[in-house]
Write a protein that holds these residues in place. Structure first.
Motif: not given
Length: 274
Positions: A84-88, A104-109, A158-164, A181-182
């Protein structure tokens, strides 16, 4: 064959049936057998083979499905998140891709107790490619730690949108829709036990409502069967300290729900476990 040999094999067969059917020797009638030899013939009897005593049949009990350990699919989840991060990173669905430094796709466990969802990356997040790393992110970490949560231990952020958005403005509806969808895929893969939304944009998008954060916060909702609690965005707390008290009340309420979902989650956090 002598009568004694016949009795021996009859007894042997009975014991075998006991072993595989659960019967006991008392279920079989006593039989007396005669020898096959002609009268007057001298037969040298062969010593009988000594057989070990019959072993009572074992009952195999199948454990209920809930007690069977589930396979550890952490690596599979990580691979799906990486995909998913690659697609983002390659996404050009909206105008936000034009000025981004990093997605900024997200981070965590991989299997979080909590998924924290904000609105959009800021300047520091755009530079590092990780959500909530600026001043608001540092405050978020403290808020989570106050109820034994961490992005390194039991959360995914994570965030609603992945770009600033340029100038740190609110993301537009079409930008949130382009990224939806992401985020939905991440939620589906992670299957968090609960969701904590921070800020108006996040909860309004997830619950498809225009109600303000002041009215939404402080109570639980459901998102696809997952308990969701809205609270204020950390950046709002930095601007207005009067919001810290109600935000703390939200966190305490959230902790109560987490203890219902996993009564030992605090001990796991303190021990560095997951």
């Amino acid at each position: 064959m002598t009568g004694e040999q016949k009795e021996y094999f009859y007894d042997l067969l009975n014991k075998a049936e006991c072993l595989y059917t659960g019967k006991v020797l008392g279920d079989f009638s006593i039989q007396h057998f005669v020898s096959d030899v002609e009268p007057g013939t001298v037969v040298k009897e062969q010593p009988l083979v000594q057989m070990p005593p019959a072993v009572p049949p074992q009952i195999i009990r199948t454990a209920p499905p809930a007690s069977v350990p589930q396979p550890d699919n952490t690596q599979d989840i990580q691979q799906q998140l990486a995909s998913i991060a690659q697609k983002i990173a390659a996404c050009q669905r909206c105008q936000l891709c034009a000025n981004r430094t990093n997605t900024v796709p997200g981070v965590g466990v991989p299997r979080p107790l909590v998924m924290v969802i904000g609105e959009a990356p800021g300047h520091d997040e755009d530079v590092r490619g990780e959500p909530f790393v600026g001043a608001a992110g540092q405050l978020l970490d403290k808020m989570l730690a106050s109820i034994q949560l961490s992005r390194h231990d039991n959360c995914f952020i994570a965030n609603i949108v992945k770009c600033r958005p340029h100038g740190n403005r609110d993301p537009l509806p079409e930008e949130a829709a382009a990224c939806a969808s992401f985020l939905q895929a991440q939620i589906h893969i992670l299957q968090p036990r609960s969701i904590l939304t921070v800020g108006r944009i996040a909860v309004q998008n997830l619950l498809n409502t225009s109600t303000g954060i002041n009215r939404l916060r402080g109570q639980f909702y459901e998102y696809n069967g997952i308990p969701l609690l809205p609270t204020y965005h950390p950046s709002a707390l930095l601007r207005n300290e009067d919001l810290k008290r109600p935000a703390w009340e939200d966190l305490k309420l959230f902790r109560t729900k987490l203890l219902q979902l996993d009564p030992n989650y605090q001990q796991k956090y303190l021990n560095g476990g997951n």
